[in-house]
Design a protein around this motif. Structure first.
Motif, PDB file in Angstrom:
ATOM      1  N   THR A  49      -2.971  -1.398   6.846  1.00 50.00           N
ATOM      2  CA  THR A  49      -1.924  -2.313   6.388  1.00 50.00           C
ATOM      3  C   THR A  49      -1.607  -3.362   7.448  1.00 50.00           C
ATOM      4  O   THR A  49      -1.435  -4.552   7.142  1.00 50.00           O
ATOM      5  CB  THR A  49      -0.649  -1.521   6.028  1.00 50.00           C
ATOM      6  N   GLU A  55      -2.022   3.254   6.807  1.00 46.70           N
ATOM      7  CA  GLU A  55      -0.953   2.580   7.541  1.00 46.70           C
ATOM      8  C   GLU A  55      -1.521   1.640   8.608  1.00 46.70           C
ATOM      9  O   GLU A  55      -1.007   0.533   8.808  1.00 46.70           O
ATOM     10  CB  GLU A  55      -0.006   3.606   8.144  1.00 46.70           C
ATOM     11  N   VAL A  59       1.934  -7.910   3.740  1.00 48.67           N
ATOM     12  CA  VAL A  59       1.389  -6.591   3.419  1.00 48.67           C
ATOM     13  C   VAL A  59       2.255  -5.530   4.073  1.00 48.67           C
ATOM     14  O   VAL A  59       2.414  -5.514   5.292  1.00 48.67           O
ATOM     15  CB  VAL A  59      -0.071  -6.440   3.901  1.00 48.67           C
ATOM     16  N   ASN A  60       2.820  -4.655   3.268  1.00 47.21           N
ATOM     17  CA  ASN A  60       3.650  -3.565   3.762  1.00 47.21           C
ATOM     18  C   ASN A  60       3.170  -2.246   3.183  1.00 47.21           C
ATOM     19  O   ASN A  60       2.363  -2.210   2.251  1.00 47.21           O
ATOM     20  CB  ASN A  60       5.112  -3.800   3.380  1.00 47.21           C
ATOM     21  N   VAL A  61       3.673  -1.160   3.752  1.00 46.24           N
ATOM     22  CA  VAL A  61       3.284   0.164   3.272  1.00 46.24           C
ATOM     23  C   VAL A  61       4.535   0.991   2.989  1.00 46.24           C
ATOM     24  O   VAL A  61       5.484   1.000   3.779  1.00 46.24           O
ATOM     25  CB  VAL A  61       2.347   0.875   4.289  1.00 46.24           C
ATOM     26  N   ARG A 103       6.263  -0.231   7.776  1.00 47.18           N
ATOM     27  CA  ARG A 103       6.176   1.050   7.086  1.00 47.18           C
ATOM     28  C   ARG A 103       7.569   1.468   6.651  1.00 47.18           C
ATOM     29  O   ARG A 103       8.466   1.614   7.485  1.00 47.18           O
ATOM     30  CB  ARG A 103       5.594   2.122   8.017  1.00 47.18           C
ATOM     31  N   ASN A 130       0.849  -1.182   0.000  1.00 42.21           N
ATOM     32  CA  ASN A 130       0.000   0.000   0.000  1.00 42.21           C
ATOM     33  C   ASN A 130       0.892   1.242   0.000  1.00 42.21           C
ATOM     34  O   ASN A 130       2.009   1.210   0.504  1.00 42.21           O
ATOM     35  CB  ASN A 130      -0.909   0.011   1.227  1.00 42.21           C
TER      36      ASN A 130
END
Length: 258
Positions: free
Chosen positions: A174, A171, A188-190, A249, A147
């Protein structure tokens, strides 16, 4: 951008907002790694076709599909078209999802309107939430999702109250996505870019010398960011080398407002 990363060739990514800026660079970085893409554009078919041509030159042809990520009622139709696009690639599933599409907002807290809130929510939160949800049957177990947030979720800047707050919500989302999709081994990372010199927000960082200098002066590495600073990070997060990174993040901002 000529090498093919191990185990990347033959994989497929869906990238929203892939015809311009960071999304475009991401599509091209993935193509250079042998990853084919289905990417979305909102209205400019000519821009999208130009990116398709570049992916073809890279040897990993992409397919452009029109989509407004702020219109959730269109998502079922998009998933059907994405399934058809996958079939033309000889695939029935895809491996990577990059939720990149976004719209700018210069609304402050005191002047933000209900209309502005609804528009930002529709694209930056509701769109990511529901589109990813709709695509879950098509993404492979062991897949990856990235994301896109913003440095503005970490630091406050004038006239970005609505936009920055929505990105902060992305965030948090995520982390919940990473938790719930863990049983399917989907990470899943941002990625949170700082100010980037593209046409986003009217091109203000790129085209306004005063803004450009102000950003550079507040950045440890002494310049504004470019789309090509961010695309490789997103593509890298989708590679095998970063398979154990999850729910994180990553700010890509050259050290702004440290």
């Amino acid at each position: 951008m000529s090498h093919t990363t191990k185990n990347a060739a033959g994989k497929v990514a869906i990238v929203t907002g892939g015809s311009r800026g960071i999304g475009r660079d991401t599509v091209l970085r993935l193509a250079a790694r042998g990853v084919r893409t289905i990417f979305t554009f909102r209205s400019n078919r000519a821009e999208a076709d130009a990116v398709v041509a570049l992916t073809r030159e890279a040897g990993a042809p992409g397919i452009a599909l029109a989509l407004d990520t702020g219109v959730a009622s269109s998502f079922d139709g998009f998933v059907a078209r994405a399934s058809e696009a996958l079939a033309t690639m000889g695939a029935d599933r895809f491996d990577f999802l990059v939720n990149n599409a976004g719209i700018s907002s210069t609304a402050s807290f005191t002047e933000g309107t209900e209309h502005e809130l609804d528009a930002q929510f529709a694209v930056h939160f509701k769109g990511i939430f529901l589109l990813t949800q709709k695509l879950l049957p098509l993404i492979r177990d062991g897949g990856r999702i990235v994301n896109i947030s913003s440095g503005l979720a970490r630091f406050a800047f004038p006239n970005r109250a609505v936009y920055g707050s929505m990105k902060a919500a992305v965030e948090a989302l995520t982390r919940y996505m990473a938790l719930e999709l863990g049983p399917r081994r989907i990470s899943v990372n941002v990625v949170a870019p700082g100010p980037i010199a593209t046409d986003f927000s009217g091109g203000i960082v790129r085209d306004n010398p005063q803004v450009n200098k102000a950003v550079a002066d507040q950045t440890a590495l002494g310049r504004v960011g470019l789309a090509e600073d961010v695309g490789p990070v997103i593509a890298g997060l989708l590679s095998d080398e970063f398979g154990w990174v999850n729910a994180q993040r990553i700010e890509v901002a050259g050290g702004i407002h440290i």
